[in-house]
Design an enzyme around this catalytic site. Sequence first.
Site, PDB file in Angstrom:
ATOM      1  CE  LYS A 204      43.220  29.856  41.201  1.00 60.62           C
ATOM      2  NZ  LYS A 204      43.208  30.700  42.467  1.00 60.62           N
ATOM      3  CD  GLU A 210      31.441  33.458  31.851  1.00 58.55           C
ATOM      4  OE1 GLU A 210      30.719  34.283  32.385  1.00 58.55           O
ATOM      5  OE2 GLU A 210      32.318  32.532  32.582  1.00 58.55           O
ATOM      6  N   GLY A 265      42.752  35.563  40.900  1.00 57.39           N
ATOM      7  CA  GLY A 265      42.800  35.710  39.439  1.00 57.39           C
ATOM      8  C   GLY A 265      43.353  37.080  38.879  1.00 57.39           C
ATOM      9  NE  ARG A 266      40.775  41.108  43.296  1.00 65.03           N
ATOM     10  CZ  ARG A 266      39.979  40.086  43.770  1.00 65.03           C
ATOM     11  NH1 ARG A 266      39.686  39.256  43.185  1.00 65.03           N
ATOM     12  NH2 ARG A 266      39.843  40.285  45.167  1.00 65.03           N
ATOM     13  CD  GLU A 351      36.814  39.817  40.914  1.00 61.99           C
ATOM     14  OE1 GLU A 351      36.060  39.523  40.101  1.00 61.99           O
ATOM     15  OE2 GLU A 351      38.046  39.272  40.789  1.00 61.99           O
ATOM     16  CG  HIS A 382      37.469  64.856  21.264  1.00 58.86           C
ATOM     17  ND1 HIS A 382      37.231  66.191  20.603  1.00 58.86           N
ATOM     18  CD2 HIS A 382      38.793  64.807  21.451  1.00 58.86           C
ATOM     19  CE1 HIS A 382      38.525  66.610  20.473  1.00 58.86           C
ATOM     20  NE2 HIS A 382      39.313  66.141  20.971  1.00 58.86           N
TER      21      HIS A 382
END
Length: 541
Positions: A204, A210, A265-266, A351, A382
């Site tokens: 955005k 990153e 964002g999410r 978040e 497992h």
Amino acid sequence: MTSDSLAVSRTAEIARLKSHHQQHKWSLRDLFASDSQRAQRFSTEAAGIYLDYSKNHLRDDTLQLLLDCADKLDLRGQITALLDGANINNTEHRPALHTALRFQGQPQTEHEQAVADCRIQMQKFAEKVHSGNWRGFSGEPIRHIVNIGIGGSDLGPRMVVEALRPWQREDIAVHFVANIDGADLSDTIAELPAENTLFIVASKSFSTLETRQNALSARQWILDAGCREDQLAQHFVAVSSNIVAAQDFGIAPENIFPMWNWVGGRYSLWSAIGLPIVLACGYETYEELLSGAHAMDEHFASAPLEENLPALLALIHFWYRQCWGAGSQVVLPYAQRLAKFPAWLQQLDMESLGKSVARDGHQLQYPSGSVIWGTEGSNGQHSFHQLLHQGTDLIPADFIAVKEPTSELREQHQWLLACCISQSQALLRGKSLHEARQELEKQGHTHREAHALAPHKVVPGNRPSNTLIMERLDPYHLGSLLALYEHKVFVHGCLLGINPFDQWGVELGKLLGAQIHEAIGGEAPADWDGSTRQLLALLIN
């Protein structure tokens, strides 16, 4: 209702629920033994998702108390405010209009018109790529898409593309890069031909650490492969609200897709952040995904709370969080293609609900968000299911099953379903000391041996779970499932009295990270703590 009166009501309602919990310590076995119709009565269905919530510590009076709590806290009014576009994100003074991203029919509002225009832009772009008309610097058609983003700009589209593997086109391969660790990018592009590769930079602000670092490295990789500066626009598009920064990077204005501040964002996979989904699976598939989510939106908006899937899931979560001390919840999709679903849900839930102050800024006097975790079945059986069955903590579980096989191996699918159902049954039933002794003696152990070993084989049981069943794992049902959990998280935020649409807690780490990066190769400030100074010296020098 004022924030003060809501806070008083919330405190009183939590106290009522805790009193009910203390007075009634019933077992799940007893609840089923006393009610032959329990499974039918504590189940409901909407938008292609069936929910069985009968394996929870709920009686009719418990459920009524939870519904009364929702009523006292004006849950229906808060749902209406969300869907009507009120400024419910009070710390950032804006609405949360992710439901507008999946509207159906003709646009009715300014926001829907913007979404409709963006959909057309996405569709036309995908057509250019799929037809081979979009070409790289050497004149070759695009065959690889690399989405560079992180958080909501990565988890949502990455999860959906993996879940919809049968819908993926054979002529386009979509890849995802998120981590600041250079290995993520370098390993991804190592075998890719630069002339056939197109990057989507999804940020955005176009300044996320990153994403920007990975994008700059990708840019240099393309240039090193022979692309000229004036050809960069043939290999980069962006999803961003920072038009100037994207253009300065070398992206043509017509190839910058919008991001709006009224979409967190999410919640953004339904926006142009979903461009990798369109490129991987086609625009019609994306429309089906939107359609399924919209169907769940309509159910959420209109269904009474006692039949409302998101509301029920949130109320049950609230019940275990506030009254049973459940600090985590495990999510277990029994479908290999939903392997990324728990990671997507972690961001959505933690978040949103990882807050310690109420909407009005006052400290919470009760627990807020839970730790959300899990993996795809039957792999979890497992690894960590031992903890679920015999550990000391009560951890509510959501099992997600798909009725129709997702491969041609039908016998294996039947075993997968058997594993799913048996795990929820085992959590409910457990195994008593007496049953363990009897079982061991039948296996040939002596009476003494059986008494010695039996305590280790006791499974407490009486542990809660929900089971959600999707008719099939297709775009429509996947969209419905994702919207269900989005709304569940919103409802839980309403019950907790917090704003689930901001995330101020992530800012401090970003600020300190920039300061530490600046200190690399130099002298750490004297007022930093000793551990930080020592770690910096050990890792960098």
